[in-house]
Design a protein around this motif. Structure first.
Motif, PDB file in Angstrom:
ATOM      1  N   ALA A  80     -53.516 -77.832 -78.346  1.00 15.91           N
ATOM      2  CA  ALA A  80     -54.601 -76.141 -78.098  1.00 15.91           C
ATOM      3  C   ALA A  80     -53.868 -74.714 -78.756  1.00 15.91           C
ATOM      4  CB  ALA A  80     -54.449 -76.150 -76.494  1.00 15.91           C
TER       5      ALA A  80
ATOM      6  N   ILE B 108     -54.816 -80.173 -67.697  1.00 13.18           N
ATOM      7  CA  ILE B 108     -55.979 -80.224 -68.728  1.00 13.18           C
ATOM      8  C   ILE B 108     -57.666 -81.091 -66.762  1.00 13.18           C
ATOM      9  CG2 ILE B 108     -55.066 -81.397 -70.470  1.00 13.18           C
ATOM     10  CD1 ILE B 108     -55.440 -84.157 -68.556  1.00 13.18           C
TER      11      ILE B 108
ATOM     12  N   ILE C 241     -58.802 -79.294 -71.846  1.00 12.99           N
ATOM     13  CA  ILE C 241     -57.367 -78.352 -71.769  1.00 12.99           C
ATOM     14  C   ILE C 241     -57.980 -77.540 -71.049  1.00 12.99           C
ATOM     15  CG2 ILE C 241     -55.702 -76.865 -72.933  1.00 12.99           C
ATOM     16  CD1 ILE C 241     -55.853 -79.432 -75.095  1.00 12.99           C
TER      17      ILE C 241
END
Length: 548
Positions: free
Chosen positions: A464, A521, A527
């Motif tokens: 991420a 998530i 996410i």
């Protein structure tokens, strides 16, 4: 071209057509329903609803794991024109309270939940009036809610057991159900699905019979569902990708739906092997878990097709699904709750297009790519925001006209917030999210590009990328990574940067790299970067303040 029947009318046609073929298989409970048996169950449930006073237009919520009863309730509610409100089973106390109130649900179907997460205890914590053991609820916190029905085989204070609901329905004739069913129009609301809520409170998306029926028809056609298919349902029914694009679409083409209560990495290969599943639809996170588990004991050779949806998928993951799971026609499917399926691969599309694009628009969908600053339509090949004009558009966000007006412009275009490019053949490639653009020293940097690059490293399972405050450049790049536990070589910031320097321009390299065991998530696999940003921004703002 389009089907203007209600969902229940179409299901009745399919039950007549496919008769004694298997419709629903529930391995964990050893239950099987033929199409005729499924139709009977939906009719019994509809009778029960009428018997306790449910009327056309009433909102009925469901807070439950996947099950045949869940699917049957979707059709039972459709028969009498009630609206099924599908609640995320990961909801917290405050989220459940919000959705039940915001949706104005008068009845709640609930299952017991899973070990460590009792849905009934959660409901009791916000509705202690259940303990009064009155079947006509009067709750201070939930003023709209009057009845709670237990789907599991158990009796609890203040909750009506399903078998008693069915018993009440015995006084209602089949003719009465069909009389009510005739009053249901294709333009009547069918469901309220709540968006993933990666920013702020979730919004209730109102979908009618027409958009659900026709999107399922065209998506199922592009997937080439057929009576010989056995579709493994491991996606949650409280999302359109599980309810509409997997279950309803499969039933429309005579497929058997093999139901997993929820996604569990250890059980999915067993279901595929034991039930000879031919179709596996999932989000990238699910496929990643499967591919990084030990699949050697399982024969998965019956798998032939499937789609991947819910969040952006890398070319590398698609190739692994194709090569390691043997899913020959893996299809990228792109959609939003507000418009269900928007683009999708077709069976005849090339492997190259499957790996690199999200396909072309479904019939009934018009798309354009616009400049995110000027709003002008962009030429082929240039990156901009994807806007959609579609016959499958939601009726709006329930009781939220302001948010509806922000999502859909005055000309009827839904602004997706996704950055895309489109080629001359109409194939669309996801380039990122508008909100996933990091502006570092005046340079616009795509978080998705960096994420996909890092995930190509064999030692990284998930990545991420977020922007964090920087006094000099405005924003800096922060990478939050999950390591692949099967990768033997040690990983640290230096090894990651050494790899990234060979793949990315210098200004795209993360300044900060953190490792974690998990990422927040949504249930659709996205996410929750708002949570990551909130967590990390506070820390970096402190650092900036100290430096000043």
């Amino acid at each position: 071209m389009y089907n203007y029947n209600s969902l229940a009318d179409v299901i009745d046609e399919k039950c007549f057509e496919f008769g004694n073929r298997e419709a629903l298989v529930f391995p964990s409970h050893q239950q099987t329903y033929t199409y005729i048996g499924f139709q009977t169950l939906t009719m019994e449930l509809a009778k029960g609803l009428l018997a306790i006073g449910v009327k056309k237009g009433d909102h009925l919520a469901i807070f439950s794991l996947n099950s045949p009863k869940y699917i049957a309730l979707e059709i039972a509610a459709a028969r009498i024109g009630a609206v099924l409100v599908c609640i995320n089973t990961s909801s917290t106390k405050s989220e459940l309270l919000y959705v039940l109130n915001q949706s104005e649900s008068s009845l709640l179907f609930i299952s017991n939940g899973v070990k460590g997460n009792s849905y009934v205890e959660l409901l009791n914590s916000i509705c202690p009036e259940l303990a009064a053991n009155s079947l006509q609820l009067a709750s201070k916190e939930l003023p709209h809610l009057k009845t709670v029905v237990m789907l599991d085989n158990m009796e609890l204070p203040g909750i009506l057991p399903l078998h008693k609901l069915l018993k009440k329905g015995e006084k209602i004739s089949t003719e009465e159900i069909y009389m009510v069913q005739k009053t249901v129009s294709s333009k009547d609301p069918l469901n309220i699905f709540y968006t993933s809520g990666t920013t702020g409170n979730a919004k209730g998306v109102v979908l009618n019979h027409f958009v659900t029926v026709n999107n399922a028809i065209f998506s199922g056609e592009r997937m080439q569902y057929e009576p010989e298919d056995r579709v493994l349902l491991c996606l949650p029914l409280f999302h359109v990708i599980g309810c509409v694009l997997s279950t309803i679409a499969g039933l429309f083409y005579g497929s058997a739906i093999v139901i997993a209560e929820r996604f569990e990495t250890s059980k999915i290969p067993c279901y595929i092997m034991e039930e000879s599943c031919t179709v596996l639809n999932a989000v990238p996170t699910m496929f990643n878990f499967l591919l990084n588990s030990d699949l050697n004991p399982y024969d998965l050779t019956t798998l032939r097709k499937g789609f991947i949806a819910g969040s952006c998928c890398s070319e590398e993951l698609l190739l692994r699904i194709h090569n390691e799971l043997g899913i020959e026609t893996i299809a990228n499917l792109y959609g939003q709750t507000e418009a269900i399926g928007i683009t999708q691969m077709a069976a005849e599309d090339s492997l190259h297009h499957r790996l690199t694009t999200i396909g072309r628009p479904l019939p009934g969908v018009e798309v354009k790519v616009i400049d995110i600053t000027t709003g002008e339509r962009l030429p082929v090949g240039e990156k901009g925001e994807l806007c959609v004009k579609t016959v499958y558009l939601m009726q709006g966000y329930f009781k939220n006209q302001e948010a509806t007006n922000k999502a859909i412009d005055i000309d009827g275009w839904l602004h997706t917030g996704d950055l895309v490019s489109m080629d001359y053949e109409g194939f669309i490639t996801i380039e990122g999210r508008i909100k996933d653009i990091i502006i570092r020293g005046g340079e616009n940097i795509s978080a998705v590009e960096i994420e996909n690059t890092l995930k190509r490293h064999p030692g990284i399972l998930e990545a991420a990328i977020i922007g964090v405050p920087d006094k000099l450049l405005g924003e800096e790049i922060c990478a939050v990574l999950i390591k692949n536990t099967t990768y033997a070589t040690p990983l640290n910031k230096e090894t990651i940067l050494t790899y990234a320097k060979g793949e990315l321009a210098k200004f795209k390299l993360p300044k900060y790299i953190f490792f974690t065991d998990s990422l927040p998530i949504t249930s659709s696999g996205k996410i929750r970067k708002n949570i990551l940003r909130e967590q990390f921004n506070k820390e970096f703002e402190k650092l900036i303040a100290v430096k000043q």
